[in-house]
Scaffold this active site. Structure first.
Site, PDB file in Angstrom:
ATOM      1  N   SER A 193       3.934   2.206   8.456  1.00  0.00           N
ATOM      2  CA  SER A 193       3.714   1.255   7.371  1.00  0.00           C
ATOM      3  C   SER A 193       5.020   1.044   6.615  1.00  0.00           C
ATOM      4  CB  SER A 193       2.650   1.784   6.409  1.00  0.00           C
ATOM      5  OG  SER A 193       1.385   1.787   7.014  1.00  0.00           O
ATOM      6  N   ASP A 199       1.238  -7.767   2.140  1.00  0.00           N
ATOM      7  CA  ASP A 199       1.387  -6.321   1.944  1.00  0.00           C
ATOM      8  C   ASP A 199       2.865  -5.940   1.829  1.00  0.00           C
ATOM      9  OD1 ASP A 199       1.009  -3.616   1.799  1.00  0.00           O
ATOM     10  OD2 ASP A 199      -0.282  -3.472   3.550  1.00  0.00           O
ATOM     11  N   HIS A 253       0.822  -1.213   0.000  1.00  0.00           N
ATOM     12  CA  HIS A 253       0.000   0.000   0.000  1.00  0.00           C
ATOM     13  C   HIS A 253       0.855   1.262   0.000  1.00  0.00           C
ATOM     14  CE1 HIS A 253       0.253  -0.239   4.542  1.00  0.00           C
ATOM     15  NE2 HIS A 253       0.255   1.079   4.425  1.00  0.00           N
TER      16      HIS A 253
END
Length: 719
Positions: A653, A218, A82
């Site tokens: 992240s 991810d 992402h």
């Protein structure tokens, strides 16, 4: 043997392996945390971890909005899918949708430019500049204080940025109690190397977002390129991969339940030292208003994109970001219902020995909140990517008439490349019809609000009390990217004499934009004089009680640590800390739960190789033959994701999750739903971060969507 026996006994007796470990520590603070680090199983010395220029922190990178890490000597970086989503979208079209089908560069010549605004940053110095900033600020308040801080910041940055690829920033800590200058190397040639299909990188979509159990792969691989002298450079096909002096080795065997982990990255922001009244403001007005806005925007994009796959691709990154933010807002609002964080903070505030500073700050916030509400609605009235670009270009033309040191931050010479990148990127993330529909809805909401201003109404495209936008888009040349790019170096007169309806509107609106900005800066300046004094009281209060003292996250390098552990979200429910590839098939369904054929075939054939783990329990199989206990539950699969007690937030992240020796074992990518309110209040019982397991990444690279060329450049250790 005795040590293993003792450890297993301790785990059995403890029941739960860990509580969450609060603290997003600045590197320098780690020197005093040696005992705590050793307690969770970190063998690297606290002194080594306190040095941002030493291994492993010097392998950690920032994308400016996410984190990552070098994993090969040839500039290969791993981060979240992402986080790299915008780069995948930038290289996609309706006919060649890399979002859906994924991307693998079989050779370095096939690696794709990430986009005009993509950057990689490496921190190379952190200096305390508190005295330099405060000496210029003195006892100023309001707008004068804001300007003084900005001027001091610009002076410190100018003295620091010795070349075009040295990027410096000055950040405040504890609400302005102290300031640090961060010096970073900036790389502008960033390329996309590997991205799994969205059915892996976004498996579960927004339904599974912030949820556990999780089965999302991810991750994405990028590469930094430099010129032939090894220096950062603009994109060129002649550039070569960056030689990373330090990079993370990979623990191919991975980790088990109870193992200690380190996590380093660039968390964005937290609000743990904010007041009870600020929680109430967020709970009662800010978050519900923002959530409704995101829902409306997403619905408009979805409706407008029906039958236009190319429009859907253009807004894919916008939609992904908005959905993520919406889910987080919903979690925050739910969390506020389940835990009365305002009451918890109010009780702590009541215990402060002195109330004077708290009350002064409280009064200023009470005065500011109606202003923020009014400005929010009035800014919605001009909510258009195209109009925002026109205003920014006109302001840039005006600012460029001034000496560089007198320009507003964001419009100096150092900012021109990023501004140009934003204008260029609009070409792949903008559709006039969609932009018009969004603006129509936002302007209509403003017209229905109690914050209408006749002076603003007179400037806006309103006819008979309704938004009237069609002619703006029909007759503006700004819908063309080349026309926008030409305005980057245009003189103010070009805008002021233009008959283009959007440029005329930008010229008319800019004085109002500047007035709103000045009002915001007046408030920010006042709060920046009050919050540091309050923070002195809070820090003294926490230190006296042995509570953690660390600054709220602010986009700078931080380190957290913890253990691999599950948690109990509610009565009679206990979540285990690992998920497996078998769970992917259990979730298989339509839409976001579709499983790509190569992945499904590999799972069904049990083609797991070395990455299948029979058990991830900390208790050896033989132990229950010696001591009465329940046999460890078998795993017999490839781990996909795991939980830890590390303290994370947005911006973390892509942060590398490392074992006690500093080897890569996973990537942070999310938090559990029950943990979302940790931005405001840290609850050690239920706070858990979610990480993609490096064994799943390696298995995909080896057996499902093979990239042997990339595996060959990594150092994968299997003891």
């Amino acid at each position: 043997m005795k040590r293993t026996l003792f450890a297993a006994s301790a785990l059995l007796l403890s029941g739960s392996l860990a509580q969450a470990n609060e603290g997003q520590w600045q590197p320098a603070q780690l020197a005093k945390l040696g005992d705590q680090l050793q307690e969770v199983g970190i063998s690297l010395s606290a002194e080594q971890l306190a040095n941002p220029l030493a291994f492993p922190l010097n392998a950690v990178t920032s994308l400016g909005y996410c984190s990552g890490a070098f994993i090969s000597p040839d500039g290969l970086i791993i981060t979240n899918h992402h986080c790299g989503y915008g780069m995948v979208q930038h290289n996609s079209s309706a006919d060649n949708n890399l979002i859906d089908k994924g991307f693998i560069a079989k050779a370095r010549s096939e690696e794709l430019p990430g986009g005009p605004q993509e950057r990689i940053y490496i921190t190379r110095a952190i200096d305390d500049v508190t005295q330099e900033v405060l000496a210029q600020v003195g006892d100023k308040t309001g707008k004068a204080r804001f300007n003084a801080i900005e001027d001091a910041t610009k002076t410190l940055i100018k003295a620091c940025e010795s070349d075009a690829f040295t990027r410096c920033q000055v950040r405040s800590f504890h609400g302005g109690l102290s300031y640090q200058r961060i010096t970073q190397t900036m790389f502008k040639d960033v390329r996309l190397v590997y991205a799994p299909p969205a059915a892996i990188g976004k498996f579960g979509g927004d339904v599974d977002n912030f949820e556990w159990p999780r089965h999302t792969g991810d991750f994405t691989l990028l590469r930094v390129y430099v010129d032939n002298n090894g220096q950062p450079a603009e994109y060129s096909p002649d550039n070569r991969p960056f030689n990373a002096k330090h990079f993370l080795h990979i623990n191919g065997n991975g980790i088990r339940e109870g193992d200690g982990i380190l996590l380093a990255g660039y968390p964005g922001s937290t609000s743990r030292y904010r007041l009870a009244s600020e929680v109430t403001y967020a709970k009662d007005w800010l978050y519900p208003t923002q959530a409704a806005d995101y829902r409306q925007t997403l619905a408009i994009i979805d409706q407008q994109s029906q039958g236009h796959p190319d429009w859907a691709v253009a807004y894919a990154s916008t939609v992904a970001s908005a959905n993520n933010r919406l889910k987080k807002l919903e979690g925050l609002m739910d969390g506020f219902k389940h835990t009365d964080i305002a009451a918890i903070k109010a009780r702590k505030e009541a215990e402060l020995p002195s109330q004077a500073r708290l009350q002064t700050l409280e009064a200023a916030l009470t005065k500011a909140q109606p202003q923020w509400q009014r400005q929010w609605y009035q800014q919605q009235a001009r909510r258009s990517a195209l109009l925002d670009t026109a205003i920014a270009l006109y302001r840039n033309a005006l600012e460029r008439q001034k000496p560089d040191s007198e320009r507003k931050a964001g419009f100096q010479d150092r900012d021109q490349a990023m501004l140009a990148g934003a204008v260029k990127r609009l070409d792949s993330r903008f559709v006039p019809q969609v932009d018009q529909a969004i603006w129509q809805a936002k302007l209509t909401a403003y017209l229905a609000s109690r914050y209408r201003d006749p002076a603003l109404d007179a400037l806006l495209p309103i006819k008979d009390g309704k938004a009237d936008l069609a002619s703006l888009y029909q007759h503006s040349t700004l819908v063309d990217n080349q026309a926008r790019l030409a305005l980057l170096t245009a003189a103010p007169a070009t805008f002021e004499q233009s008959q283009d309806p959007l440029l005329k509107l930008a010229v008319a609106l800019l004085p109002r934009v500047l007035a709103d900005e000045a009002e915001e800066e007046q408030t920010d300046g006042q709060l920046s004089s009050l919050r540091p004094a309050y923070m002195e009281d809070i820090i003294a209060f926490n230190e006296a009680r042995g509570l953690p003292v660390y600054p709220d996250a602010n986009g700078t390098l931080r380190v957290t640590y913890g253990s691999v552990d599950g948690y109990t979200p509610r009565d009679a429910v206990r979540y285990r800390p690992f998920t497996s590839v078998d769970g992917i098939l259990e979730k298989e369904g339509e839409g976001d739960f579709a499983v790509p054929a190569p992945l499904k075939a590999a799972i069904q054939a049990r083609r797991f190789g070395d990455y299948e783990k029979d058990s991830l329990s900390p208790i050896p199989k033989w132990y229950c033959g010696l001591v009465p206990c329940q046999d460890p539950e078998p795993f017999n699969s490839v781990p996909v994701a795991f939980l830890s007690s590390a303290d994370t937030t947005g911006g973390n992240s892509g942060s590398p999750v490392m074992d006690g020796q500093g080897r890569l074992v996973g990537l942070n990518f999310d938090s559990t739903y029950e943990s979302i309110t940790k931005d405001w209040y840290f609850n050690p019982e239920i706070t858990r971060a979610i990480h993609v397991d490096i064994r799943y990444v390696l298995w995909l690279l080896e057996s499902v969507y093979p990239a042997p060329n990339l595996l060959d450049e990594m150092v994968i250790e299997k003891e």
